[in-house]
Motif scaffolding. Sequence first.
Motif, PDB file in Angstrom:
ATOM      1  N   GLY A  98     -64.964  58.057  12.825  1.00  0.00           N
ATOM      2  CA  GLY A  98     -65.397  58.279  14.199  1.00  0.00           C
ATOM      3  C   GLY A  98     -64.577  57.524  15.232  1.00  0.00           C
ATOM      4  O   GLY A  98     -63.369  57.366  15.099  1.00  0.00           O
ATOM      5  N   ARG A  99     -65.260  57.051  16.230  1.00  0.00           N
ATOM      6  CA  ARG A  99     -64.679  56.384  17.403  1.00  0.00           C
ATOM      7  C   ARG A  99     -63.714  55.262  17.015  1.00  0.00           C
ATOM      8  O   ARG A  99     -63.914  54.559  16.032  1.00  0.00           O
ATOM      9  CB  ARG A  99     -65.827  55.824  18.245  1.00  0.00           C
ATOM     10  N   ILE A 100     -62.687  55.087  17.848  1.00  0.00           N
ATOM     11  CA  ILE A 100     -61.726  53.992  17.715  1.00  0.00           C
ATOM     12  C   ILE A 100     -61.760  53.172  19.001  1.00  0.00           C
ATOM     13  O   ILE A 100     -61.703  53.728  20.099  1.00  0.00           O
ATOM     14  CB  ILE A 100     -60.294  54.518  17.507  1.00  0.00           C
ATOM     15  N   VAL A 101     -61.822  51.846  18.835  1.00  0.00           N
ATOM     16  CA  VAL A 101     -61.766  50.935  19.981  1.00  0.00           C
ATOM     17  C   VAL A 101     -60.661  49.928  19.689  1.00  0.00           C
ATOM     18  O   VAL A 101     -60.659  49.300  18.632  1.00  0.00           O
ATOM     19  CB  VAL A 101     -63.107  50.195  20.195  1.00  0.00           C
ATOM     20  N   ASP A 134     -59.834  65.732  19.251  1.00  0.00           N
ATOM     21  CA  ASP A 134     -61.275  65.517  19.415  1.00  0.00           C
ATOM     22  C   ASP A 134     -61.738  64.167  18.874  1.00  0.00           C
ATOM     23  O   ASP A 134     -62.656  64.100  18.053  1.00  0.00           O
ATOM     24  CB  ASP A 134     -62.075  66.645  18.746  1.00  0.00           C
ATOM     25  N   ILE A 135     -61.120  63.097  19.337  1.00  0.00           N
ATOM     26  CA  ILE A 135     -61.484  61.750  18.900  1.00  0.00           C
ATOM     27  C   ILE A 135     -61.853  60.922  20.123  1.00  0.00           C
ATOM     28  O   ILE A 135     -61.216  61.034  21.169  1.00  0.00           O
ATOM     29  CB  ILE A 135     -60.328  61.095  18.102  1.00  0.00           C
ATOM     30  N   GLU A 136     -62.901  60.143  19.977  1.00  0.00           N
ATOM     31  CA  GLU A 136     -63.292  59.230  21.050  1.00  0.00           C
ATOM     32  C   GLU A 136     -62.511  57.932  20.869  1.00  0.00           C
ATOM     33  O   GLU A 136     -62.570  57.304  19.816  1.00  0.00           O
ATOM     34  CB  GLU A 136     -64.797  58.950  20.995  1.00  0.00           C
ATOM     35  N   VAL A 137     -61.755  57.576  21.898  1.00  0.00           N
ATOM     36  CA  VAL A 137     -60.917  56.386  21.853  1.00  0.00           C
ATOM     37  C   VAL A 137     -61.149  55.562  23.112  1.00  0.00           C
ATOM     38  O   VAL A 137     -61.164  56.109  24.214  1.00  0.00           O
ATOM     39  CB  VAL A 137     -59.415  56.764  21.773  1.00  0.00           C
ATOM     40  N   ASP A 138     -61.326  54.248  22.921  1.00  0.00           N
ATOM     41  CA  ASP A 138     -61.469  53.341  24.058  1.00  0.00           C
ATOM     42  C   ASP A 138     -60.525  52.167  23.893  1.00  0.00           C
ATOM     43  O   ASP A 138     -60.436  51.575  22.817  1.00  0.00           O
ATOM     44  CB  ASP A 138     -62.917  52.842  24.173  1.00  0.00           C
ATOM     45  N   GLY A 139     -59.850  51.825  24.941  1.00  0.00           N
ATOM     46  CA  GLY A 139     -58.940  50.703  24.951  1.00  0.00           C
ATOM     47  C   GLY A 139     -57.840  50.973  25.967  1.00  0.00           C
ATOM     48  O   GLY A 139     -57.708  52.074  26.476  1.00  0.00           O
ATOM     49  N   PRO A 140     -57.083  49.997  26.298  1.00  0.00           N
ATOM     50  CA  PRO A 140     -57.152  48.618  25.822  1.00  0.00           C
ATOM     51  C   PRO A 140     -58.159  47.783  26.599  1.00  0.00           C
ATOM     52  O   PRO A 140     -58.668  48.208  27.631  1.00  0.00           O
ATOM     53  CB  PRO A 140     -55.733  48.102  26.070  1.00  0.00           C
ATOM     54  N   ASP A 141     -58.404  46.588  26.089  1.00  0.00           N
ATOM     55  CA  ASP A 141     -59.181  45.575  26.796  1.00  0.00           C
ATOM     56  C   ASP A 141     -58.148  44.576  27.320  1.00  0.00           C
ATOM     57  O   ASP A 141     -57.501  43.889  26.543  1.00  0.00           O
ATOM     58  CB  ASP A 141     -60.161  44.879  25.847  1.00  0.00           C
ATOM     59  N   GLU A 142     -57.995  44.507  28.620  1.00  0.00           N
ATOM     60  CA  GLU A 142     -56.895  43.733  29.206  1.00  0.00           C
ATOM     61  C   GLU A 142     -56.940  42.246  28.858  1.00  0.00           C
ATOM     62  O   GLU A 142     -55.903  41.629  28.633  1.00  0.00           O
ATOM     63  CB  GLU A 142     -56.840  43.936  30.722  1.00  0.00           C
ATOM     64  N   THR A 143     -58.121  41.665  28.787  1.00  0.00           N
ATOM     65  CA  THR A 143     -58.219  40.241  28.451  1.00  0.00           C
ATOM     66  C   THR A 143     -57.768  39.993  27.015  1.00  0.00           C
ATOM     67  O   THR A 143     -56.959  39.099  26.753  1.00  0.00           O
ATOM     68  CB  THR A 143     -59.663  39.737  28.639  1.00  0.00           C
ATOM     69  N   LEU A 144     -58.271  40.780  26.098  1.00  0.00           N
ATOM     70  CA  LEU A 144     -57.882  40.615  24.694  1.00  0.00           C
ATOM     71  C   LEU A 144     -56.444  41.046  24.456  1.00  0.00           C
ATOM     72  O   LEU A 144     -55.765  40.492  23.587  1.00  0.00           O
ATOM     73  CB  LEU A 144     -58.842  41.373  23.791  1.00  0.00           C
ATOM     74  N   ALA A 145     -55.960  42.005  25.221  1.00  0.00           N
ATOM     75  CA  ALA A 145     -54.565  42.431  25.080  1.00  0.00           C
ATOM     76  C   ALA A 145     -53.625  41.262  25.350  1.00  0.00           C
ATOM     77  O   ALA A 145     -52.585  41.137  24.694  1.00  0.00           O
ATOM     78  CB  ALA A 145     -54.266  43.594  26.019  1.00  0.00           C
TER      79      ALA A 145
END
Length: 160
Positions: A98-101, A134-145
Amino acid sequence: MINETDKHYLNRCVQLAETALTKGDAPFGSLLVSQEGKILFEEHNKISSGDHTRHPEFEIAKWATNNLSEVERKNAVVYTSGEHCSMCASAHGLVGLGRIVYASSTEQLKQWNKEMGVESGRLKGLAIPEVIRDIEVDGPDETLAEKIRELQFRYHKKIS
């Protein structure tokens, strides 16, 4: 959208990336989390073994195939310190996860490599949606990046 729960898991991915770095590997770490929020599997990069397919996201895909049903895979979330490469994205899509973060993106890694004078590898560095439909993807997270950027710079300084 990355929420506080996502950040909790992403922080663990950063810790795993740090572990990889201390063991002489490129700093990448990933988790597979069930729909209920349980960490099912975690891994860090192990390419220093000489096997350059030993990416944590690829290991997650193989583990999920052998240990989860199709429905469990679809409802699981993969958290990772860096956006999947095309090999790992393909494996992710083929096993139906499923989802990727992710904490840092492929584009960020390309920019950091350019800043460090690191030559591009053989893979083109495609974004996940260019590999999986059709994949749910979230990122990047600027602080963690920024933390991942630091680890990448330390890694390349160490190997050069």
